[in-house]
Scaffold this active site. Structure first.
Site, mmCIF file in Angstrom:
data_model
loop_
_atom_site.group_PDB
_atom_site.id
_atom_site.type_symbol
_atom_site.label_atom_id
_atom_site.label_comp_id
_atom_site.label_asym_id
_atom_site.label_seq_id
_atom_site.Cartn_x
_atom_site.Cartn_y
_atom_site.Cartn_z
ATOM 1 N N LEU A 95 0.811 -1.214 0.000
ATOM 2 C CA LEU A 95 0.000 0.000 0.000
ATOM 3 C C LEU A 95 0.844 1.264 0.000
ATOM 4 O O LEU A 95 0.411 2.306 -0.477
ATOM 5 C CB LEU A 95 -0.930 0.016 1.211
ATOM 6 C CG LEU A 95 -1.967 -1.109 1.286
ATOM 7 C CD1 LEU A 95 -2.777 -0.991 2.567
ATOM 8 C CD2 LEU A 95 -2.881 -1.085 0.075
ATOM 9 N N GLY A 96 2.033 1.192 0.541
ATOM 10 C CA GLY A 96 2.877 2.377 0.605
ATOM 11 C C GLY A 96 4.215 2.051 1.220
ATOM 12 O O GLY A 96 4.386 1.021 1.883
ATOM 13 N N GLY A 98 7.750 4.053 3.105
ATOM 14 C CA GLY A 98 8.386 5.254 3.615
ATOM 15 C C GLY A 98 9.844 5.003 3.915
ATOM 16 O O GLY A 98 10.427 3.997 3.497
ATOM 17 N N SER A 99 10.448 5.932 4.646
ATOM 18 C CA SER A 99 11.880 5.862 4.897
ATOM 19 C C SER A 99 12.271 4.700 5.803
ATOM 20 O O SER A 99 13.383 4.187 5.706
ATOM 21 C CB SER A 99 12.351 7.179 5.523
ATOM 22 O OG SER A 99 11.611 7.463 6.700
ATOM 23 N N ALA A 101 9.560 2.227 6.901
ATOM 24 C CA ALA A 101 8.482 1.243 7.002
ATOM 25 C C ALA A 101 7.791 1.048 5.664
ATOM 26 O O ALA A 101 7.778 1.933 4.812
ATOM 27 C CB ALA A 101 7.460 1.674 8.055
ATOM 28 N N THR A 102 7.243 -0.147 5.497
ATOM 29 C CA THR A 102 6.415 -0.469 4.338
ATOM 30 C C THR A 102 5.077 -0.973 4.852
ATOM 31 O O THR A 102 5.028 -1.743 5.812
ATOM 32 C CB THR A 102 7.074 -1.548 3.463
ATOM 33 O OG1 THR A 102 8.374 -1.101 3.074
ATOM 34 C CG2 THR A 102 6.247 -1.821 2.213
ATOM 35 N N VAL A 103 3.994 -0.535 4.220
ATOM 36 C CA VAL A 103 2.657 -0.940 4.646
ATOM 37 C C VAL A 103 2.039 -1.839 3.586
ATOM 38 O O VAL A 103 2.067 -1.526 2.396
ATOM 39 C CB VAL A 103 1.755 0.280 4.896
ATOM 40 C CG1 VAL A 103 0.346 -0.157 5.280
ATOM 41 C CG2 VAL A 103 2.338 1.159 5.995
ATOM 42 N N LYS A 118 2.129 -2.896 9.030
ATOM 43 C CA LYS A 118 3.155 -1.850 8.973
ATOM 44 C C LYS A 118 4.478 -2.483 9.374
ATOM 45 O O LYS A 118 4.737 -2.737 10.549
ATOM 46 C CB LYS A 118 2.797 -0.696 9.913
ATOM 47 C CG LYS A 118 3.711 0.519 9.780
ATOM 48 C CD LYS A 118 3.147 1.680 10.572
ATOM 49 C CE LYS A 118 3.928 2.965 10.328
ATOM 50 N NZ LYS A 118 3.316 4.116 11.033
ATOM 51 N N ASP A 210 -0.955 15.512 15.255
ATOM 52 C CA ASP A 210 -0.816 15.510 13.792
ATOM 53 C C ASP A 210 -2.172 15.306 13.131
ATOM 54 O O ASP A 210 -2.311 14.487 12.227
ATOM 55 C CB ASP A 210 0.171 14.420 13.360
ATOM 56 C CG ASP A 210 0.631 14.591 11.914
ATOM 57 O OD1 ASP A 210 0.508 15.713 11.381
ATOM 58 O OD2 ASP A 210 1.105 13.606 11.316
#
EC number: 2.7.11.22
Length: 423
Positions: A95-96, A98-99, A101-103, A118, A210
């Site tokens: 799904l996505g 990041g720096s 983590a991967t989801v 996650k 946030d």
């Protein structure tokens, strides 16, 4: 016209800032002395007025241990040997990423339910990312219908995996799918759920820090869930100040923009006001296009440029210099956002949330008791924490413009494409 950015891991999984009284954890700003799963016996005292959004707490003392992460199985399934194990879940699609983590969208082999995985990569030289530790330690103690549920935590040598309930979309994508403002009845139900979740975490001594549409997940039945707790912080932390780089610019309150690091639950309530206006009007309330100066000018243009009379102490904030800002007088909110005038009590509620002076902002609990919600069934205020508002008869989302009544239901899922999301 400004465009929302709904991309990123943030729109899949999101974090919070609450710790129940019996599950307080030690939290510190640096990694060097943080044990996320260690309880503390220190009492935390809440001091606030009924309507004031700014809640202050006594700090709990913190020891000097090194950070540790321990495997914790889902509290809801403590007897199942398969929880807490990586092979209990099947990855379906990414799904996505990041720096750190991967989801993935996944499926539980234990009960067949969809989950969001996650997967946080661990590096020996850097240890476990602190935001991941914070997110896991906070979420494991939160049980509320309007907060994303952490099912499981899996810790191996290479990864730390947080297993969340799978939620189909987020408010940012929902608003993009329905431009021009949402159905006013749906806005009311979404806002009620947001305030319900916030009231729960604020009473548990936690700030989200946030709030933005990307961090509000929406299920296929219309349930709104607070998520993305990476920036969340328990108010029992010993430090009195926090980083001011915490909230996406459009939803960042003026006190933080002006350099204040001494804030509390009132920070979250500014974000609530921004999101409320955006749902009704169909555009971001303060869509800054340049920098912090531009963002503040957009706020002051509508709410008025502050001074010591309207905001005691504003002149002492690090980034406040009177000569830098155009001098504006306050306007009626309907002059800026005309659709507020179409909904009973909406302008009044928005005006009490969007207060430049932090201590004047309405608290989550006080907002729930505002006249704006007076036409909702009284049973909504009597629900247990884990009960959905949609268990109350006649409470349901209405179709948005151009939709049929069958948009929400178990046979429908949102046509959302998260596979291209980037952190």
């Amino acid at each position: 016209m400004s465009t929302r950015n709904c991309q990123g891991i943030d729109s899949v999984i999101k974090p919070l800032d609450t710790i129940p009284e019996d599950k307080k954890v030690r939290v510190q700003r640096t990694q060097s002395s943080f044990d996320p799963f260690e309880k503390t016996s220190n009492q935390v005292k809440r001091v606030h007025s009924e309507n004031n959004a700014c809640i202050n707490f006594k700090s709990a003392s913190v020891g000097k241990e090194s950070p540790k992460v321990r495997r914790h199985s889902s509290p809801s399934s403590p007897t199942s040997p398969k929880f807490g194990k990586a092979d209990s879940y099947e990855k379906l699609e990414k799904l996505g990423e990041g720096s750190y983590a991967t989801v993935y969208k996944g499926k539980s082999k234990v009960n067949g339910k969809l989950v969001a995985l996650k997967v946080i990569r661990l590096q020996e030289e850097e240890g476990t990312p602190f935001t991941a530790i914070r997110e896991a330690s906070l979420l494991k103690g939160l049980k509320h219908a309007n907060i994303v549920l952490l099912h499981d935590i899996i810790h191996t040598k290479e990864t730390l995996t947080l297993v969340f309930e799978y939620v189909h979309t987020d408010l940012c994508q929902y608003m993009d799918k329905h431009p021009g403002g949402l159905n006013p009845e749906n806005v009311k139900l979404f806002l009620f759920q947001l305030l319900r979740g916030l009231s729960y975490i604020h009473q548990g001594h936690i700030l989200h820090r946030d709030l933005k549409p990307q961090n509000l997940l929406i299920s296929d039945t219309g349930e709104l869930k607070l998520a993305d707790f990476g920036l969340a912080r328990a108010k029992s932390v010993p430090s009195h100040t926090y980083s001011n780089e915490v909230v996406t610019l459009w939803y960042r309150p003026p006190d933080v923009l002006l350099g204040s690091t001494d804030y509390s639950t009132c920070l979250d309530m500014w974000g609530v006001g921004c999101i409320f206006v955006e749902m009704i009007q169909g555009v971001a309330a303060f869509p800054g296009m340049k920098d912090i100066q531009d963002q503040l000018e957009r706020i002051f243009l509508i709410l008025g440029t502050p001074n010591e009379e309207t905001w005691p102490g504003v002149h002492s904030l690090p980034h406040f210099k009177l000569e830098r800002f155009t001098q504006y007088g306050p306007k009626n909110l309907r002059q800026a956002w005309n659709k507020l005038s179409y909904v009973n009590h909406a302008e009044d509620l928005a005006s009490k949330l969007l207060q430049c002076f932090p201590k004047n902002r309405l608290s989550a609990q006080a907002a729930l008791n505002h006249d704006y919600f007076s036409d909702l069934p009284p049973r909504l205020w009597e629900l247990s924490d884990m009960s959905s508002i949609f268990t109350v008869p006649n409470v349901k989302l209405q179709p948005e413009a151009g939709e049929s009544m069958r948009v929400f239901g178990k046979n429908n899922s949102f046509s959302k494409s998260l596979s291209n999301s980037k952190h």
